[in-house]
Motif scaffolding. Structure first.
Motif, mmCIF file in Angstrom:
data_model
loop_
_atom_site.group_PDB
_atom_site.id
_atom_site.type_symbol
_atom_site.label_atom_id
_atom_site.label_comp_id
_atom_site.label_asym_id
_atom_site.label_seq_id
_atom_site.Cartn_x
_atom_site.Cartn_y
_atom_site.Cartn_z
ATOM 1 N N SER A 181 49.339 0.667 4.540
ATOM 2 C CA SER A 181 48.085 0.298 3.909
ATOM 3 C C SER A 181 46.921 0.353 4.896
ATOM 4 N N VAL A 230 55.259 0.863 -2.295
ATOM 5 C CA VAL A 230 55.399 1.755 -3.446
ATOM 6 C C VAL A 230 56.129 3.005 -2.993
ATOM 7 N N TRP A 270 56.906 6.791 -4.039
ATOM 8 C CA TRP A 270 56.407 7.830 -4.948
ATOM 9 C C TRP A 270 57.383 9.006 -4.978
ATOM 10 N N SER A 303 57.457 15.631 -2.954
ATOM 11 C CA SER A 303 56.540 14.490 -3.000
ATOM 12 C C SER A 303 55.570 14.490 -1.830
ATOM 13 N N GLY A 317 47.837 10.663 -1.680
ATOM 14 C CA GLY A 317 47.955 10.399 -0.266
ATOM 15 C C GLY A 317 46.612 10.207 0.413
ATOM 16 N N TRP A 337 46.176 5.797 -2.591
ATOM 17 C CA TRP A 337 46.864 4.589 -3.054
ATOM 18 C C TRP A 337 47.214 3.650 -1.914
ATOM 19 N N ASN A 338 47.119 4.126 -0.652
ATOM 20 C CA ASN A 338 47.350 3.162 0.428
ATOM 21 C C ASN A 338 46.128 2.274 0.666
ATOM 22 N N ALA A 349 48.361 -0.405 -1.303
ATOM 23 C CA ALA A 349 49.780 -0.647 -1.012
ATOM 24 C C ALA A 349 50.208 0.200 0.177
ATOM 25 N N ASN A 350 51.388 -0.077 0.680
ATOM 26 C CA ASN A 350 52.063 0.814 1.615
ATOM 27 C C ASN A 350 52.808 1.845 0.774
ATOM 28 N N VAL A 351 52.558 3.124 1.011
ATOM 29 C CA VAL A 351 53.081 4.149 0.105
ATOM 30 C C VAL A 351 54.077 5.036 0.847
ATOM 31 N N PHE A 376 56.550 8.281 0.533
ATOM 32 C CA PHE A 376 56.788 9.529 -0.196
ATOM 33 C C PHE A 376 58.158 10.067 0.208
ATOM 34 N N VAL A 407 46.560 2.111 -10.527
ATOM 35 C CA VAL A 407 47.624 1.539 -9.696
ATOM 36 C C VAL A 407 47.241 0.153 -9.195
#
Length: 522
Positions: free
Chosen positions: A118, A131, A133, A142, A152, A170-171, A174-176, A178, A504
């Motif tokens: 994040s 999250v 993905w 991804s 991203g 989306w970071n 959240a911590n995303v 892939f 999101v």
């Protein structure tokens, strides 16, 4: 006692939904296949096996195939730290990691991941959820799609060498994480080449579960953190199926210590959910959006019915759908109002990029970027084991061995376990359109909790309609929201990144999407 529901896929006809548009989608993107085009190519066996969905989680046990695997060394997360990506802009305020997690030590099968923690530094990252993905296909990346073209932190410029920030990544919320899955997709690989002909829904879910368990040994700070699954297209299978095996694992290990995976919800976009209604919704979308003739629509309604296996197996149904398909060769079926890419050439110096106006040639920029040796080194990609160039959709997977005709029983099970479920749909996608999502969700026959209404993506001033939302109650517990995203194609965050971020943010916060009468911001 555990009961099992058997869902049998006919050898050919149940693949109609994913098969009919193979030439269409490729033609609409400069001849390059996209996420929705790959399942038909991989279903190479003369008969696809039945798929079993466990209808009870209480006494379920882990997959025997997964349980018998030799434990794998997980390594240190410090070794996967990405100090900087080539061409990265300055001012980056988040940590990045990339590398491999072995899911089968005996076979030498390892899955590649990229983690964008994040924004806002370590303290912000520690307070926010994780999250995962997943992109679809099956067989598409991804990293290439999700991370580099959609949600991203960076997008690739037209020179294929430099990056620019995505302010709606989306970071921000959240911590995303892939994941390139299954092995054979992107930088993921297996030392046992026979694995590439044994991929399917069940194996993909088992491998993804083992990936998460092993990854959390490498990143123990995420154990017990609120965890969400999200994805699009064929991830309409991946995400619910992975959620299902996570719950099975938690049930099987109860009393032996809590599961490290604290699953809270799933979110699937323009998602393959239920073959019959998905296919009917696709052709209804074509007709209502003036993409096919009245005569073709009449033939489909007369001879294909609701696209049951028996109806769609007829020559008359095939003829009717063929008449509809032939008119779609010159548009991008993934976003029916978007321009097509006119040139595969890179442009240097790069043209000025725009987050708000998605470049239809982005696929080419991403492919060039991820095939640069310095980029691969920065990402710790093992291209020697890979043995071929990176591609957005796999060229080494040779068969898909099992594919459920529906994931609706799994969605029902998730609701019973109080897992939050959101189904969202970009409303200009013709590949898995909003009509398909609505028909499929309606099969669940859930009571409405909050009626259909607009939601707003700009909560300042008068606001702007971001789409529409309806909320349902689970029959026992849990909730499901069906959300449209106005003006978005198949890859929603590519075409409407700001609206996707609001989506999101609301999902993770457990809040309804903004209603301008009582606007609130995140």
């Amino acid at each position: 006692m555990r009961t099992t529901t058997t869902m049998t896929l006919a050898p050919l006809t149940a693949t109609l939904f994913l098969a009919v548009l193979l030439p269409i989608a490729a033609a609409g993107n400069g001849g390059r296949p996209r996420q929705g085009d790959y399942l038909n190519r991989l279903r190479g066996s003369p008969a696809t096996p039945s798929v079993h969905v466990e209808s009870s989680l209480a006494v379920a046990s882990p997959s025997p195939a997964a349980a018998d695997r030799a434990p794998a060394a997980v390594g240190r997360k410090e070794d996967d730290f990405v100090s900087q990506l080539p061409g990265q802009p300055s001012g980056v305020d988040f940590a990045q990691y990339a590398g491999y997690v072995t899911v089968d030590a005996t076979a030498g099968r390892a899955l590649f991941y990229y983690l964008a923690e994040s924004t806002g530094g370590a303290a912000a990252s520690a307070s926010r959820p994780l999250v995962l993905w997943l992109n679809g296909g099956p067989g598409c990346s991804s990293l290439g799609y999700g991370a580099m073209e959609e949600l991203g932190p960076f997008r690739v410029k037209s020179d294929g060498r430099t990056l620019y920030r995505n302010p709606y990544a989306w970071n921000e919320a959240a911590n995303v994480l892939f994941l390139e899955s299954p092995a054979g997709v992107g930088f993921s690989y297996s030392n046992t080449t026979a694995d590439y002909g044994r991929s399917g829904d069940n194996k993909t879910a088992d491998d993804a579960l083992l990936f998460l368990l092993n990854w959390m040994e490498k990143f123990p700070e995420y154990k017990g953190r609120d965890f969400y699954l999200a994805g699009e297209s064929y991830a309409g299978h991946y995400v619910p199926q992975l959620a299902h095996v996570i719950l099975r694992h938690a049930a099987a290990t109860a009393g032996k210590g809590s599961s490290p995976i604290n699953l809270k919800g799933i979110m699937i976009g323009n998602a393959v959910i239920n073959d019959e209604t998905d296919t009917k919704g696709m052709y209804d979308f074509f007709w209502t959006h003036a993409l096919m003739s009245d005569q073709a629509a009449e033939g489909i309604n007369k001879y294909c019915g609701n696209f049951s296996a028996a109806a769609s197996n007829s020559d008359k149904c095939d003829s009717a759908t063929s008449e509809a398909d032939v008119d779609l060769n010159d548009i991008d079926i993934y976003n029916i109002y978007a321009p097509n890419c006119q040139s595969a050439s890179l442009v240097s110096p790069p043209i000025t990029p725009s987050i708000d106006n998605f470049d239809p040639c982005t696929d080419y920029y991403v492919e060039a970027y991820l095939n640069h040796p310095d980029v691969q080194r920065a990402l710790h990609a093992n291209v020697t084991r890979l043995g071929h160039p990176w591609s957005a959709c796999s060229e080494v997977l040779t068969q898909w061995t099992d594919s459920a005709s529906t994931v609706l029983p799994i969605i029902q099970e998730l609701l019973k376990n109080d897992i939050r479920v959101w189904v969202y749909s970009g409303d200009t996608d013709g590949r898995v359109p909003v009509t398909s999502s609505r028909y499929s969700v309606n099969q669940l026959q859930l009571p409405v909790a909050a009626k259909w209404r607009p939601w707003f993506s700009d909560t300042k001033g008068a606001g702007e309609v971001g789409g529409y939302v309806v909320q349902y109650k689970g029959k026992e517990k849990g909730s499901l929201s069906l959300v449209t995203v106005r003006g978005a194609g198949h890859e929603v965050p590519s075409y409407q990144p700001k609206r996707a971020l609001v989506l999101v943010q609301s999902f993770l916060a457990g809040k309804t999407l903004p209603d301008c009468k009582k606007c609130e911001s995140f």
